[in-house]
Design a protein around this motif. Structure first.
Motif, PDB file in Angstrom:
ATOM      1  N   ASP A  16      32.464  41.338 -23.293  1.00  0.00           N
ATOM      2  CA  ASP A  16      31.766  42.597 -23.076  1.00  0.00           C
ATOM      3  C   ASP A  16      30.255  42.474 -23.245  1.00  0.00           C
ATOM      4  O   ASP A  16      29.525  43.399 -22.941  1.00  0.00           O
ATOM      5  N   THR A  17      29.767  41.317 -23.678  1.00  0.00           N
ATOM      6  CA  THR A  17      28.338  41.073 -23.797  1.00  0.00           C
ATOM      7  C   THR A  17      27.867  40.334 -22.551  1.00  0.00           C
ATOM      8  O   THR A  17      28.254  39.190 -22.314  1.00  0.00           O
ATOM      9  N   VAL A  18      27.062  41.000 -21.752  1.00  0.00           N
ATOM     10  CA  VAL A  18      26.639  40.470 -20.457  1.00  0.00           C
ATOM     11  C   VAL A  18      25.968  39.103 -20.602  1.00  0.00           C
ATOM     12  O   VAL A  18      26.272  38.174 -19.849  1.00  0.00           O
ATOM     13  N   GLU A  19      25.076  38.943 -21.557  1.00  0.00           N
ATOM     14  CA  GLU A  19      24.351  37.682 -21.725  1.00  0.00           C
ATOM     15  C   GLU A  19      25.307  36.525 -22.025  1.00  0.00           C
ATOM     16  O   GLU A  19      25.132  35.422 -21.510  1.00  0.00           O
ATOM     17  N   ASP A  20      26.303  36.773 -22.855  1.00  0.00           N
ATOM     18  CA  ASP A  20      27.267  35.720 -23.198  1.00  0.00           C
ATOM     19  C   ASP A  20      28.121  35.357 -21.990  1.00  0.00           C
ATOM     20  O   ASP A  20      28.389  34.182 -21.738  1.00  0.00           O
ATOM     21  N   ALA A  21      28.545  36.358 -21.238  1.00  0.00           N
ATOM     22  CA  ALA A  21      29.345  36.104 -20.039  1.00  0.00           C
ATOM     23  C   ALA A  21      28.539  35.312 -19.016  1.00  0.00           C
ATOM     24  O   ALA A  21      29.053  34.365 -18.410  1.00  0.00           O
ATOM     25  N   GLU A  22      27.274  35.661 -18.838  1.00  0.00           N
ATOM     26  CA  GLU A  22      26.420  34.943 -17.898  1.00  0.00           C
ATOM     27  C   GLU A  22      26.189  33.498 -18.331  1.00  0.00           C
ATOM     28  O   GLU A  22      26.189  32.586 -17.507  1.00  0.00           O
ATOM     29  N   PHE A  23      25.991  33.276 -19.627  1.00  0.00           N
ATOM     30  CA  PHE A  23      25.821  31.918 -20.153  1.00  0.00           C
ATOM     31  C   PHE A  23      27.049  31.074 -19.835  1.00  0.00           C
ATOM     32  O   PHE A  23      26.943  29.967 -19.317  1.00  0.00           O
ATOM     33  N   MET A  24      28.217  31.620 -20.161  1.00  0.00           N
ATOM     34  CA  MET A  24      29.452  30.867 -19.913  1.00  0.00           C
ATOM     35  C   MET A  24      29.641  30.600 -18.435  1.00  0.00           C
ATOM     36  O   MET A  24      29.979  29.479 -18.046  1.00  0.00           O
ATOM     37  N   GLU A  25      29.440  31.604 -17.611  1.00  0.00           N
ATOM     38  CA  GLU A  25      29.631  31.424 -16.173  1.00  0.00           C
ATOM     39  C   GLU A  25      28.720  30.323 -15.635  1.00  0.00           C
ATOM     40  O   GLU A  25      29.168  29.426 -14.912  1.00  0.00           O
TER      41      GLU A  25
END
Length: 128
Positions: A16-25
Motif C-alpha cells: 500500500d506504500t507507493v514508493e515501496d511498490a515502485e522500488f520493488m517493481e
C-alpha cells in the motif's frame, strides 16, 4: 498445429506504500532482465485488488506481500492461499520486524525489512 506459449515468470507486488511498490517493481524487473528471464510483474496497491485477481483465476509464481496493509493483510493472503493449496511462493516485506515471526508458512521463502535494498532483494530472488 497447436499454439506454443513460452513460459513466463509471473510475479506480483502488493504494497500500500507507493514508493515501496515502485522500488520493488523497478528492481525486480532489473533482476529478471539481467538474468534473461521472461517475466510479467503486476503491482497492486491494495490487497483487495490482488485478491480479486487470484479469485478470478490469476496464478503467480512469486508474490511480494506487505505484511501489514489496510483490509486483508499479507498474512491473511498467505493463509487463504494455503487453504487453496496455491503454489505461489511468498516474500514478505515489512516495516515492522516484530511481525516477521507470524509470517512463516509453507510457501514463504523470505522476508525483508523496509527500507529495502537491492542486494537483499537479489539474494531473495536467487533463493526463488
Amino acid at each position: 498445429m497447436g499454439k506454443y506459449t513460452a513460459w513466463k515468470m509471473k510475479a506480483a507486488i502488493c504494497d500500500d506504500t507507493v514508493e515501496d511498490a515502485e522500488f520493488m517493481e523497478k528492481h525486480i524487473k532489473e533482476y529478471f532482465m539481467k538474468k534473461s528471464i521472461p517475466y510479467e510483474c503486476n503491482v497492486y496497491q491494495s490487497s483487495k485488488a490482488l485478491w480479486y485477481e487470484i479469485e478470478d483465476g490469476q496464478a503467480f509464481d512469486l508474490l511480494f506481500l506487505d505484511i501489514e496493509m489496510p483490509g486483508r493483510s499479507g498474512l491473511a493472503i498467505r493463509d487463504e492461499l494455503e487453504k487453496k493449496s496455491a503454489e505461489s511462493l511468498i516474500i514478505f516485506v515489512t516495516g515492522h520486524s516484530e511481525a516477521v515471526w507470524e509470517a512463516f508458512g509453507r510457501n514463504v521463502i523470505g522476508f525483508f525489512e523496509k527500507p529495502m535494498d537491492y542486494e537483499r532483494l537479489c539474494l531473495l530472488m536467487k533463493k526463488f
